[in-house]
Every structure is written in C-alpha cells, then in structure tokens.
Design a protein around this motif. Structure first.
Motif, PDB file in Angstrom:
ATOM      1  N   HIS A  26       0.841  -1.194   0.000  1.00 33.24           N
ATOM      2  CA  HIS A  26       0.000   0.000   0.000  1.00 33.24           C
ATOM      3  C   HIS A  26       0.881   1.251   0.000  1.00 33.24           C
ATOM      4  O   HIS A  26       1.889   1.314   0.708  1.00 33.24           O
ATOM      5  N   ALA A  60       0.424   5.274   0.715  1.00 31.28           N
ATOM      6  CA  ALA A  60      -0.512   6.255   1.269  1.00 31.28           C
ATOM      7  C   ALA A  60      -0.681   7.434   0.317  1.00 31.28           C
ATOM      8  O   ALA A  60       0.279   7.910  -0.294  1.00 31.28           O
ATOM      9  N   THR A 110      -5.116   4.786   0.507  1.00 35.77           N
ATOM     10  CA  THR A 110      -3.941   4.173  -0.095  1.00 35.77           C
ATOM     11  C   THR A 110      -4.276   3.675  -1.493  1.00 35.77           C
ATOM     12  O   THR A 110      -5.445   3.510  -1.852  1.00 35.77           O
TER      13      THR A 110
END
Length: 226
Positions: A8, A10, A31
């Motif tokens: 992920h 952000a 994300t």
C-alpha cells in the motif's frame, strides 16, 4: 516463478469524496495498492499499480490478469518433476489470502506434522523475498515511504513504475540478478485455429489454473520433496 504480494502507498492528497473508496479499515487512511512478483534476487518481474486501497489481494488478482499469457497460450509450458511426478506449469509462492489455485503454493495454516511444519517454515522464508524487495524499493526511493502529495492517480502510477524500472536497472547493473532477464521466446499461440477452438483452449486452461486438487497435490509433493 516468484513470490507475489501487495503493498500500500498512502495518498495524502486523496479527494474527500474518494476517501471511502481508497481507505481500508486496517490502515485508516487512503492508499493505492501495488501488486508485484519478485524473485530471490529482488528483480521485479511483474507490477500492477492503481487499485484502490479498500480492496484486498484477491481483488487485484481479479482486476489484473496475471495469467493472461498462459490462458491465451502465448507462453510455453515449463514442465518439472517434484516427488517423481511431473507438472506442466510453474507456480508462485503466496500467503494465505490467495485462492487455492494450481498456480499458487501456500503454507499450511495449522500444522502438527513435522514435515508440514518444516515445509511451512521454508515456504514462509522464501516468500519473504517479495517483502524484502518492497523494503529495498522504499529504502532506495524515499518518495515511496512518504504519503504521496500528487492529486492524480496517473501521476502516482508514473512515479511508481519509474521507481520500479530504476530499481531493476540497479539490480542488473550491480550483477545481482541470477536469471537471464532478456530471454525471449516465440508465442506458441496458433492464430490459424478457429475462434471456437481458441475459446475452448482458454476455458480449459482457466479450469486447470483454478484446479484446487492440483494445488493440494503439488503442495503435498513439495512437502515430501523437502
């Protein structure tokens, strides 16, 4: 053929109207996900970036066909023998969230048998290669460590793919890659067949890809092999 996992990134400047779409409960902030396949030399063989962070690894697998070349018969079979049994196609090491397909080898969730315990330890150790690659990628390009401040997903996608390309260039220039990354092969797809024949072949390979029995048999043979 490698280790598959997701990461992920952000998104600080995610529009307010999109935050619910890009936010997952275990993260709590927007994300965007990267799916990647990496080998033990940290070479990234496959990367797909752009799925909203509210999804999981299976959603990415459904939205991006990692097995398109295999299903369209554009890649040759790679037979190998495990525990005196022959299998036609390679596999990826994956964690428990991935489906029980013949193309994935996962560890056992609960084990009491010493053989399965040893196999699960080896599988988990080898599968860490992709997570280590994510760590190297973020450590080498600090922009991936920080919440991205771009306003458009297209810009984020270009940034991510640029970092991955530069990462592979560094791995190759340093001589750490262990495979011939420039290996080319001729597609085995026969365009002279009828459309119905191609559809039948696609459906047959798709069924073989999702075969749960082959998944269990391959994992059992790998346990015995180790």
């Amino acid at each position: 053929m490698g280790n598959i996992d997701c990461m992920h990134w952000a998104w600080e400047k995610c529009p307010l109207a999109w935050r619910g779409q890009y936010t997952r409960g275990d993260h709590g902030y927007p994300t965007i996900m990267l799916e990647a396949v990496a080998s033990c030399d940290n070479w990234i063989w496959h990367a797909y970036f752009g799925v909203t962070g509210s999804n999981n690894d299976i959603n990415i697998l459904d939205s991006r066909d990692l097995f398109k070349s295999m299903l369209n018969e554009e890649m040759p079979d790679v037979p190998y023998i495990v525990n005196n049994l022959e299998y036609k196609r390679g596999y990826y090491l994956a964690d428990g969230i991935y489906p029980t397909w013949s193309a994935f080898v996962k560890s056992y969730s609960s084990v009491v048998d010493p053989k399965r315990t040893y196999f699960s330890m080896k599988q988990a150790g080898a599968r860490k290669d992709v997570e280590r690659t994510f760590g190297i990628l973020q450590g080498r390009w600090h922009i991936l460590q920080q919440p991205v401040r771009a306003y458009e997903v297209v810009i984020m996608r270009r940034l991510m793919y640029t970092c991955i390309i530069l990462h592979n260039i560094i791995v190759k220039d340093n001589g750490y890659n262990i495979a011939d990354n420039e290996l080319m092969y001729e597609p085995v797809h026969n365009m002279q067949r009828t459309w119905i024949d191609r559809c039948d072949a696609y459906n047959r390979r798709n069924k073989e890809l999702r075969d749960r029995e082959v998944h269990e048999e391959l994992r059992h043979d790998l346990v015995e092999h180790f």
